[in-house]
Design an enzyme around this catalytic site. Structure first.
Site, PDB file in Angstrom:
ATOM      1  CB  VAL A   1      -0.810   0.100   1.100  1.00 23.84           C
ATOM      2  CG1 VAL A   1      -2.154  -1.103   1.221  1.00 23.84           C
ATOM      3  CG2 VAL A   1      -0.082  -0.110   2.775  1.00 23.84           C
TER       4      VAL A   1
ATOM      5  N   GLY B   1       6.971   6.863  -6.744  1.00 21.41           N
ATOM      6  CA  GLY B   1       8.165   5.805  -6.656  1.00 21.41           C
ATOM      7  C   GLY B   1       8.289   5.058  -5.469  1.00 21.41           C
ATOM      8  CG  LEU B   2       7.050   7.118  -1.914  1.00 16.71           C
ATOM      9  CD1 LEU B   2       6.188   7.592  -0.699  1.00 16.71           C
ATOM     10  CD2 LEU B   2       8.603   7.068  -1.415  1.00 16.71           C
ATOM     11  N   GLY B   3       6.099   2.889  -3.682  1.00 12.00           N
ATOM     12  CA  GLY B   3       5.521   1.561  -3.920  1.00 12.00           C
ATOM     13  C   GLY B   3       6.598   0.833  -4.572  1.00 12.00           C
ATOM     14  CE  LYS B   4      10.801   0.333 -10.668  1.00 14.57           C
ATOM     15  NZ  LYS B   4      11.039   1.214 -11.840  1.00 14.57           N
TER      16      LYS B   4
ATOM     17  CD  GLU C   1      -8.533  -4.646  -5.686  1.00 20.24           C
ATOM     18  OE1 GLU C   1      -8.944  -3.740  -6.517  1.00 20.24           O
ATOM     19  OE2 GLU C   1      -8.575  -4.543  -4.505  1.00 20.24           O
ATOM     20  N   PRO C   2      -6.846  -6.934 -10.578  1.00 22.40           N
ATOM     21  CG  PRO C   2      -8.371  -8.010 -11.825  1.00 22.40           C
ATOM     22  CD  PRO C   2      -8.068  -7.633 -10.473  1.00 22.40           C
ATOM     23  NE  ARG C   3      -8.341  -0.839  -7.826  1.00 22.94           N
ATOM     24  CZ  ARG C   3      -7.492  -0.367  -7.051  1.00 22.94           C
ATOM     25  NH1 ARG C   3      -6.671   0.671  -7.253  1.00 22.94           N
ATOM     26  NH2 ARG C   3      -7.536  -0.493  -5.725  1.00 22.94           N
TER      27      ARG C   3
ATOM     28  CE1 TYR D   1       2.841  -5.746  -6.618  1.00 21.98           C
ATOM     29  CE2 TYR D   1       0.553  -5.473  -7.350  1.00 21.98           C
ATOM     30  CZ  TYR D   1       1.524  -5.223  -6.421  1.00 21.98           C
ATOM     31  OH  TYR D   1       1.123  -4.723  -5.081  1.00 21.98           O
TER      32      TYR D   1
END
Length: 193
Positions: free
Chosen positions: A125, A134-137, A160-162, A167
């Site tokens: 999240v 870029g924090l999720g990455k 989730e597909p969206r 990823y």
């Protein structure tokens, strides 16, 4: 959606995280050549720090209530804070980023597994007001690197597909073996009046 990754890496023993304070199914695969390494992070630890963020690898200092607020903001159900703590106590690896200005978590990801062959990444999240920078990455690259360094060769996650597009650049692809995952779901019986 279940995403799976198989990574070939030399075995290295990992320590189980034990903190000090009280998420249609398909599969994805990550080739070893795309696994993150310390020299290939999209943003370095120093780069995060220069933007006012601090990287953490334990739950020490993690504000569980604010993390729960982020879960809700991205569409996860609100969770019992005591259960979050229990889940974190049974987590093998976690990464979270704190915004120094307000001392709150803004990005988070964790992994559980058997510590040898398999891991599942959970709860990826980013606070909506901090998305797109870029924090999720950053948390995913470091979490994958940690798992690979421990010798984990099969990494899975639910998505989730969206957000599949998030990823794929990290190396996740549809499972080449065509394996489909299943989830146990117990439906609650309606009470008779």
């Amino acid at each position: 959606m279940l995403l799976r990754a198989r990574i070939s890496a030399p075995f290295s023993a990992g320590l189980r995280l034990r903190p000090t304070v009280p998420l249609p199914l398909g599969n994805l695969h990550v080739p070893a050549s795309t696994a993150a390494s310390a020299t290939s992070f999209s943003i370095s630890d120093a780069g995060l720090a220069s933007r006012g963020f601090t990287l953490h690898r334990s739950i020490s200092g993690l504000n569980i209530d604010h993390l729960n607020t982020i879960f809700v903001a991205v569409g996860f159900p609100k969770r019992d804070p005591e259960k979050i703590v229990v889940a974190l106590e049974h987590t093998d690896s976690l990464i979270w980023i704190q915004y120094e200005r307000d001392q709150k978590p803004v990005a988070f990801a964790r992994a559980t597994g058997d510590g040898v062959f398999n891991a599942i990444i959970w709860d990826v999240v980013v606070d909506p007001s901090f998305q797109g920078i870029g924090l999720g990455k950053a948390v995913m690259e470091r979490l994958i690197e940690d798992l690979v360094e421990r010798g984990i060769s099969n990494i899975a996650l639910y998505s989730e597909p969206r957000v599949l597009g998030f990823y794929r650049p990290l190396g996740f692809v549809a499972d080449p073996d065509g394996i489909r995952g299943m989830v146990y779901s117990r439906k609650q019986k309606k009470k008779k009046k």
